[in-house]
Write an enzyme that holds these catalytic residues in place. Structure first.
Site, short mmCIF file in Angstrom:
data_model
loop_
_atom_site.label_atom_id
_atom_site.label_comp_id
_atom_site.label_asym_id
_atom_site.label_seq_id
_atom_site.Cartn_x
_atom_site.Cartn_y
_atom_site.Cartn_z
N GLU A 75 8.38 -3.30 2.31
CA GLU A 75 7.20 -2.69 2.96
C GLU A 75 7.54 -1.27 3.38
OE1 GLU A 75 7.06 -5.68 6.11
OE2 GLU A 75 5.51 -6.76 5.01
N CYS B 5 0.84 -10.19 11.67
CA CYS B 5 1.07 -8.92 12.36
C CYS B 5 -0.17 -8.03 12.35
CB CYS B 5 2.28 -8.18 11.78
SG CYS B 5 2.12 -7.65 10.08
#
Lengths: 658, 658
Positions: free
Chosen positions: B319, B415
């Protein structure tokens, strides 16, 4: 199964003598085969130890130690021997033959009393033979060794390895088959099927054909053998010993019976090796259903899943096909071995039916994807053959780590280099197809054929100057006048072909072509000369608009060669370049590339650097002011030569000024 | 360290009342927060069990069972509470407050006698606290809980959670620090640093600032704490228990001291959370070196590694950021949380120095990447925010499996949704920056501010119609005449802004702007009205030519909104479309999208389907005949609304007719 007389064949009695290709066959003979010999003996400098020969020594009881390398490491030795077989057919070489004989003796010594041959299971997991066909490549390795045995016998008449492999097949027949108590299975990696057809072609023994058909026909049947086997192993794999949730059998093309398949899916090399055997079997057993499947799969691969370079396999995840028209240029796989397999498949399709389309693809893959994989020194290779490279992305964007901007030394998994070696040493087999008394010229490669045509022994000397020039000359040699047809392929890249026989023009119109070939049927006499001139033009090529990655782009192609733009000749970023649709193409010799190579120069545009904002990183990333196009010279070089002048950007597809 | 008076601040006494944004804050209050409440209680239908609340019950001894979820699962509860804090600042809600209080009591009950608070280590690995900072998010979870405690206290005046977290920090101070016997360490996931600054801002207690500075300054020092810790663990990780060859500390931005860093690298969310704290500390401690690092990193992120949508993180592998100008549109990551972190960073940079550039990026990320992540129902989210989607590639090309063509229900790793919730409920804090007696209007969002300006209590009522129209109106409320400056931001997307005060035009030239703001300084009286009209035009935006992925392309932008073309309005393939450079843009209401949304229609070209060869797969993939361009209407819709009308292709960057 009723095997029928093999009506079409790929003549093997062809000797190459070609200004372009002989350089490569020489390179394979003089550099690649000796280098690979060192590599399989763990003596290649800078390369990881292969273990291939040492594993056989251990299995034969001549050395002690652990198995080294991949579970399919035996196939490295097999591919080397196969290439040696072809090389010896080109030119006998006593020392090379001595080395091969020695290794064949070693292989024989490693064969188990019951005929079984595989060093991994002999050394490392002796009790677990045939328990993991999915991953462990036992039949795959046998297949490569059969191919080697056939090639070596054809070259030397020595049948030592052939006998070893016949014994191995005897053993395999006790393990596999429809009979109660035998495995109705097949290998996770197709290969033995096409090898068994070769053995059948050599020996005429039907049982080899039957065994190949058994493997092909069992594949994908329900209950699925690979899944059942995986369940028996507790859902664990060789490469991943953890319990897996799912086994994706489409990776192995075992998701449905092969004769029902229409879409190329899964691991690309496995797929094309299988299609090759399917086409062989369709022809030899006159299996119309299998033939239809071959046509569907050919169609799917070459019309929706093939790169313009003849590369196949759009993703490195599983080295696999993805789906129709998905041909990303930068995250591509396009493995060398897969294109070689595509050439095998094309050759078998040509035997099924003489359509120039098959030869077009064969030529595309050969002159571009396959040839690009090997460096000019014969010692560095690409596995992955990208159509667009940004070197920094190869190192800094993990999604492109598999793409290398420069050819690498012999790899840990040495599948591609030996595959290139065996293809290039057997290239003579791809030049012609013979079908009754018609000889189809598939590839224009300088060579001399000896064949029986029209009932008489004939020689056909071909001279060619491809890929640089389109002049081709054939001279017939025969003791007596003989009638046959020489069918000249009009390549898809060729806008015009002129033909003359003994200096007299042959006038023909396009509708006289038969599936892309111009048949010249006559009573030929000794010394007759056919001359053809194929117009070689530099042209822009466009992809179907469904290929999202190539939309609004064009590739430069000259004759069979696809071109690319590289940083060595053009300022970066290459992506800033834009072709003019009305551009003229000038030819010049390519700086820093092998003699004779033609580079292409054209007037183009380039997005100008933003002078107002500055060329540094202080300028804004996004602006409303349209970028300015400036004039630029664009130089393109043959794709097969890319990456030979240091690390830089490269692109085959360039923005086109539509 | 000498903390200095906080000269600039982001006023929190702002109440949003905006036709565009109030819909979203309402959605968060009415749908998202209640839905997330169900989710953390494992009651959200169709969502994976979160375990978040249950883990606290187990840790508090109120339930039995195993820890469920990620090692950072506690942060889900923290983010929910933080959003509740902001929500209660907008509107008190007794029932919601009761629920929050109940959970806060549960958190307090789960705190260990020594102040330690973390359910994973309490339940699952009680003896292994602080042994794997690299992976295990202990300080990260504490950080989120501190943010929640501050927000909840600000809303309700209740300090129960604040006291809990102060005790936790007391404990942390016994574990970390430069003193002999303490860990000179820091968390693998930055977060506590910015949370400690918030706690300092609330309490004025210097030790919190000092602890934040300690974590920031230790990061990346030699010997490397994360590597030493990893060696102590036998080179094993939490997520990968196998022995690893290498720990790439650049993933954690710990490859060099943070104040020496110049390039954004590694996990994007970690990076921007850290930069946020760095900017806070640079300002509060007048640390010029840290400030310079913040400017360099801002510059690198926003001028070389940011998508036009305000997305950051070019690869899903880790990421992470990749490298300058590498912004692939289809294999992109552009995580929602990372853009939220970029907004935090921008807000802190605005406090450092009032430059409109920071607000431009804040607005870009907010109106595009962040807003796009949430579905109109508030229950479906994108983690990954691609700029180009081909749905079949998402399912059939493994390199794009991480890209989803439609928003997904609450995920296992939750998240992003709670991050969106806490940002949207605290959006009021991003509208203005106050610096002495200058009030900078960063965002044009309907709202009412109460502040002290020029020594007097002032209210400022803002009315705005963005993003659809550029009319903005401010009305001053004050008991007595007071002098201050209202600085209006001229957005980068705005070609012209007209301003009047009490109906009288304010003439100004560009050079009167101060870093992109027009300061209106005067003695204001009650009822004074400032009106501004920002010209909202549809314009084409071009990327720097070094962004290979966008070369020869343009994006459509209207005001702050980036647009995209979708299959719902345009025939596939979208990639076949081509913008005209001279095109006019017509506005129309967007079919099937929320009321008020403006769609853009323009005359364009499209590569025509190849009629000669047929539209099926029987046509050749590559042709020398140039594709024909036909006229086509192109309809574009705001990017933030993409994927709301079924699964289809989408593209932000479209071929431009340069």
């Amino acid at each position: 199964m009723n095997p029928i007389p093999n009506k079409a064949s790929s003549p093997t009695s062809v000797r190459l003598n070609d200004p372009f290709w002989s350089r490569y066959t020489d390179l394979v003979q003089n550099v690649v085969i000796p280098y690979q010999y060192e590599a399989i003996h763990d003596r290649a400098p800078g390369a990881e130890p292969s273990g291939a020969v040492r594993n056989f020594r251990i299995a034969a009881g001549q050395a002690e130690g652990e198995f080294v390398g991949w579970v399919f490491q035996d196939s490295d030795l097999a591919k080397w021997l196969e290439a040696v077989g072809y090389s010896l057919q080109i030119r006998r070489d006593a020392e090379l033959e001595r080395r091969a004989d020695e290794l064949i003796e070693l292989i024989a010594a490693a064969q188990q009393p019951d005929g079984y041959l595989n060093t991994y299971f002999t050394i490392k997991e002796p009790g677990r033979r045939w328990t993991n066909l999915t991953d462990c490549h036992e039949l795959y390795c046998a297949g490569h060794m059969i191919e080697a045995a056939v090639a070596y016998y054809e070259a030397t008449g020595k049948d030592r390895l052939l006998q070893v492999m016949k014994r191995m097949i005897d053993h395999i027949e006790t393990v596999f088959g429809p009979e109660e108590g035998r495995l109705r299975g097949y290998d996770g990696h197709q290969e033995i099927e096409l090898a068994l057809v070769k053995l059948y072609n050599l020996t005429g023994e039907e049982r080899y054909l039957k065994l190949a058909a058994f493997f092909i026909n069992e594949r994908g049947q329900e209950p699925n053998f690979l899944i059942a086997e995986w369940e028996r192993r507790g859902r664990r794999g060789h490469f991943n010993p953890n319990v897996q949730e799912k086994l994706d059998v489409s990776y192995f093309q075992a998701h449905m019976p092969v004769r029902e398949q229409s879409e190329a899916i899964g691991h690309a090399v496995r797929a094309v090796y299988m299609y090759t055997a399917m086409a062989d079997l369709a022809r030899l057993t006159e299996d119309a259903e299998l033939e239809a499947a071959c046509r569907r799969l050919w169609h799917n691969v070459t019309r929706t899943q093939m790169y313009v370079t003849g590369g196949i396999g759009s993703t490195h995840h599983g080295e696999a096909f993805t789906f129709d028209y998905d041909l990303p240029n930068d995250t591509v796989y396009a493995e060398t071995c897969a294109s070689i397999g595509l050439i095998f498949f094309a050759q078998r399709m040509l035997l099924l039916e003489p359509k120039a389309e098959y030869a077009d693809v064969m030529e595309r893959a050969l002159y571009n994807n396959v040839l690009a994989s090997m460096a000019q020194d014969g010692k560095h290779y690409f596995y992955v053959n990208p159509l667009e490279v940004w070197p920094q992305a190869c190192s800094c964007n993990p999604g492109k780590h598999h793409v290398k901007p420069q050819r690498q030394a012999w790899f840990g998994c040495a599948c591609c280099p030996p595959n290139v070696a065996r293809l290039l040493t057997s290239l003579n087999r791809y030049v012609y197809t013979q079908r009754g008394d018609t000889l189809y010229a598939n590839l224009y490669i300088g060579s001399e054929l000896s064949a029986e045509l029209g009932g008489n022994a004939v020689t056909l000397k071909q001279q060619a100057e491809l890929p640089w020039s389109g002049s081709v000359r054939f001279e017939i040699g025969t003791d007596r006048e003989t009638e046959f047809a020489l069918a000249l392929r009009l390549p898809a890249w060729c806008p015009e072909m002129t033909v003359s026989v003994n200096g007299e023009a042959v006038n023909f119109s396009r509708h006289e072509l038969r599936d892309g070939y111009l048949p010249l049927r006559r009573r030929w006499q000794d010394g007759d000369v056919v001359e053809a001139v194929l117009t070689i033009e530099t042209r822009l090529v466009y992809a179907d608009r469904r290929v999202r990655a190539d939309a609004h782009k064009a590739a430069i192609q000259r004759g069979p060669l696809v071109y690319c733009a590289e940083s060595a000749d053009n300022a970066e970023p290459i992506a800033a370049l834009r072709l003019r649709q009305d551009a003229a193409f000038a030819e010049r010799s390519a700086a820093g590339l092998p003699g004779g190579a033609v580079a292409i120069e054209t007037d183009a545009f380039r997005i100008a650097a933003d002078e107002k904002n500055g060329a540094g990183t202080e300028s804004l990333l996004y602006r409303t002011e349209p970028p300015r196009l400036e004039s630029a010279k664009l130089t393109a070089v043959p794709y097969y030569l890319w990456g030979n002048r240091g690390s830089g950007e490269m692109a085959v597809w360039l923005m086109a000024g539509l």
